[in-house]
Each structure stands twice: as structure tokens, then as C-alpha cells.
Motif scaffolding. Structure first.
Motif, PDB file in Angstrom:
ATOM      1  N   VAL A 166      69.166 110.498 109.949  1.00 46.43           N
ATOM      2  CA  VAL A 166      68.250 109.952 109.203  1.00 46.43           C
ATOM      3  C   VAL A 166      68.305 110.795 107.465  1.00 46.43           C
ATOM      4  N   ALA A 167      69.300 112.107 107.729  1.00 42.46           N
ATOM      5  CA  ALA A 167      69.453 112.561 106.922  1.00 42.46           C
ATOM      6  C   ALA A 167      71.087 112.490 105.952  1.00 42.46           C
TER       7      ALA A 167
ATOM      8  N   LEU B 279      61.910 111.258 103.151  1.00 37.72           N
ATOM      9  CA  LEU B 279      61.167 111.844 103.435  1.00 37.72           C
ATOM     10  C   LEU B 279      60.778 111.623 104.622  1.00 37.72           C
ATOM     11  N   CYS B 280      62.033 110.317 104.800  1.00 38.65           N
ATOM     12  CA  CYS B 280      62.368 110.901 106.281  1.00 38.65           C
ATOM     13  C   CYS B 280      63.491 112.172 106.557  1.00 38.65           C
ATOM     14  N   ALA B 281      63.722 111.957 106.109  1.00 43.22           N
ATOM     15  CA  ALA B 281      64.870 113.009 106.255  1.00 43.22           C
ATOM     16  C   ALA B 281      63.845 114.465 106.657  1.00 43.22           C
TER      17      ALA B 281
ATOM     18  N   ILE C  58      61.083  96.393  98.368  1.00 43.38           N
ATOM     19  CA  ILE C  58      62.422  95.703  99.155  1.00 43.38           C
ATOM     20  C   ILE C  58      63.687  97.794  99.000  1.00 43.38           C
ATOM     21  N   GLY C  59      62.884  98.143  98.411  1.00 41.19           N
ATOM     22  CA  GLY C  59      64.209  99.903  98.266  1.00 41.19           C
ATOM     23  C   GLY C  59      63.760 100.372  99.852  1.00 41.19           C
ATOM     24  N   VAL C  60      62.884 100.809  99.638  1.00 34.72           N
ATOM     25  CA  VAL C  60      61.898 100.973 101.127  1.00 34.72           C
ATOM     26  C   VAL C  60      62.877 100.245 102.987  1.00 34.72           C
TER      27      VAL C  60
END
Length: 322
Positions: free
Chosen positions: A39-40, A211-213, A77-79
């Protein structure tokens, strides 16, 4: 006699280069296992893309009012495209092979058909159901590794399941691009070229990816690779996936689709699995098994049958179907 648009040398290059790059992205993602958290890695990839696009997309900074008015759609759409699909692909490559990932990714047209029916009221026809069945059979063949008893015992590779979810995310993203809100249609659409529009997606996608990273790092509890490339080879890999599969492939694919249309372009998209098999054999020593070409034929046949149905509906009924 004039050759069809898709046989013109320039168009062939535009349509063949993206699947070659996307297959390279899958192989590099597999090679990077253990070097960067997946994810990073996705967050860093798109951060680099955003920096590289800066000189080409400066106009968006003077158009912030238009972005604020449309931020919900642009963020979505970016997410989905930048922040979710690519992260799930890298997560899938932790346990699956590049060839499996690209073959399962070739089922996206089936997901697009289902999303279109459920969310956009697209009518489905018998040939589309047949096409979906063929493509799903090809995906199941890959997941089962050519042994159907694997499915009976539900011994599924986690990466293959993640790639199925990634394909669903990409289908949602594609439909949102094909059916944008009124503020993104016709004269109401801001005058953004390809670089500016991609940059806006990257801006929203990188926020989500970052944020997910952070969540990934917290859940790992310190027992994961460093989140920053530690060697020159890792940096070279990151620059490749930022330039090739991201910017170059995106631009070439857009021009190719303009030249031949999305239906014909989708067949070139299936070359991703062919290139993935080639790059995997050269760089990873992972040679195709008998079920890989069979699965590719099933998936391609399914897409061809579904596309033929869509063309007939367009020509006969005269209404628009994506």
C-alpha cells in the motif's frame, strides 16, 4: 485501399505499449515484494506521478473553484482508480503471480457489464450472459490452477480474490468516467486536458493512498519493510512504474481508444496477460502452465461475444450502451 485505424502503425504502437507497460507493472510489483509495503508502494508511485505531472498541469491551481464544485465526483474516481485499484493489485501480488493477476484483471469487462446493469440500468442480453459465463470460467480456471477440485475445497489464493475485488473497483471507476455527472459533461465540463484531469485524480487518490499506507504501517506493528526505497534498484523500479504504466500508458491508451473506440481497444488490453507471461518467464522464471492460455482464450471469447452483442444493440436499437 485505406487500412483500418487499428492497423495503422502509430495506432498499433499506441494500443500495444500500454498492455506491455501494465504487464511490466505486475512483474515489478512481484519483484518488489519484501522491498516496500504494497500500500505504501502505491502511495509513493502516485506521489511521484503527481510530481512529474506538475509542469504539465499548472492550470489546475488557478481553477480550484471548479474542483471544489465537483470534489465529490473527483474524489470518488481518484479513490477508486488511483487509491484503491492499484493498491489492491500490489496486495494481490504478495501471494499471487503476475500472470494470474493480469488474467483475472482481464475479467473487468464482465464486472463492467454487471455494474452497468445494477447501478446504471443497462439492459443485458443473452449473448452478454454467454460472454460473462465464458470469462468467469476462464477466471475460475486460473484460480483453480487447472484443478477443479481446488474449488470444491475452497482453497483459494488470497491474491486472486483481492484481484477480483480490484477488478470490481476498476469497473466502478470506468463507469463513473463513462457516465459523469452533469457538471462534467459538455460545456459544463472545465477545460482540463489529459494531464490536468489525471493530476486531479492523483491529488485525491494520493490522500486516500497515504491514509491507507498509515493504516498498513500501524497494523504491521513495525514488522514490515521500510516505507522508503532503500536501494537504487528500488528507486529505479518506482520511477519505471510512475513513468511507464502510469503516465505513458495512460496517455497512449487514451489516444488509442480515441482512434479505434473502446470495444476494439479492449481486445488489445488482453495482451497484458501475454506480456505478463513473457516478462514473468524472463525476469521471474515463472513459466505459463497449460491452463493459462486456455483461460486467456475463454476470457477473450467472452469479451468478444459480449462486445458483439453490444454492437448489435447499438446498430439495431439506436440507444447508447457503454
Amino acid at each position: 485501399m485505406t487500412r483500418p485505424a487499428y492497423l495503422q502503425p502509430r495506432t498499433l504502437v499506441l494500443l500495444i505499449l500500454p498492455p506491455m507497460m501494465w504487464a511490466g507493472n505486475a512483474v515489478v510489483g512481484r519483484l518488489m515484494v519484501g522491498s516496500l509495503p504494497p500500500v505504501a508502494m502505491n502511495a509513493l508511485r502516485w506521489l511521484l506521478v503527481g510530481l512529474m505531472l506538475m509542469p504539465l498541469s499548472m492550470r489546475i491551481w488557478g481553477d480550484m473553484a471548479a474542483i471544489r464544485e465537483r470534489w465529490v465526483y473527483l474524489a470518488a474516481i481518484g479513490v477508486l482508480g488511483v487509491g484503491t485499484y492499484n493498491a489492491m493489485q500490489y496486495l494481490a501480488l504478495q501471494t499471487s503471480t503476475p500472470l494470474n493477476v493480469t488474467l483475472i484483471g482481464a475479467s473487468v469487462p464482465v464486472w463492467m457489464m454487471l455494474v452497468g446493469a445494477v447501478a446504471y440500468g443497462q439492459r443485458l442480453h443473452a449473448r452478454q450472459f454467454l460472454g460473462a459465463a465464458l470469462s468467469i470460467l476462464g477466471v475460475l480456471l486460473v484460480i483453480a490452477q487447472g484443478q477443479w477440485e481446488v474449488l470444491r475445497h475452497v482453497r483459494l489464493v488470497p491474491g486472486d480474490l483481492l484481484m477480483l475485488l480490484a477488478s470490481l473497483a476498476w469497473a466502478l471507476y470506468s463507469w463513473m468516467l463513462a457516465r459523469p455527472p452533469a457538471a462534467m459533461q459538455g460545456a459544463a465540463r472545465p477545460d482540463w486536458d489529459w494531464a490536468a484531469f489525471l493530476q486531479i485524480q492523483v491529488l485525491f487518490g494520493v490522500i486516500w493512498a497515504g491514509l491507507c499506507a498509515a493504516v498498513e504501517a500501524f497494523m504491521a506493528g513495525g514488522v514490515q519493510p521500510p516505507v522508503w526505497p532503500a536501494t537504487w534498484s528500488t528507486w529505479a523500479a518506482m520511477i519505471f512504474i510512475a513513468v511507464g504504466p502510469s503516465i505513458l500508458a495512460y496517455r497512449c491508451w487514451g489516444l488509442g481508444v480515441q482512434a479505434v473506440g473502446p470495444t476494439m481497444a479492449s481486445f488489445f488490453g488482453n495482451l497484458t496477460a501475454i506480456f505478463a507471461a513473457l516478462w514473468s518467464a524472463i525476469f521471474l522464471g515463472q513459466h505459463p502452465r497449460w491452463y493459462h492460455p486456455v483461460a486467456l482464450l475463454l476470457i477473450t471469447a467472452g469479451i468478444a461475444v459480449s462486445s458483439a452483442s453490444t454492437r448489435q444493440v447499438r446498430n439495431g436499437a439506436g440507444h447508447d450502451e457503454a
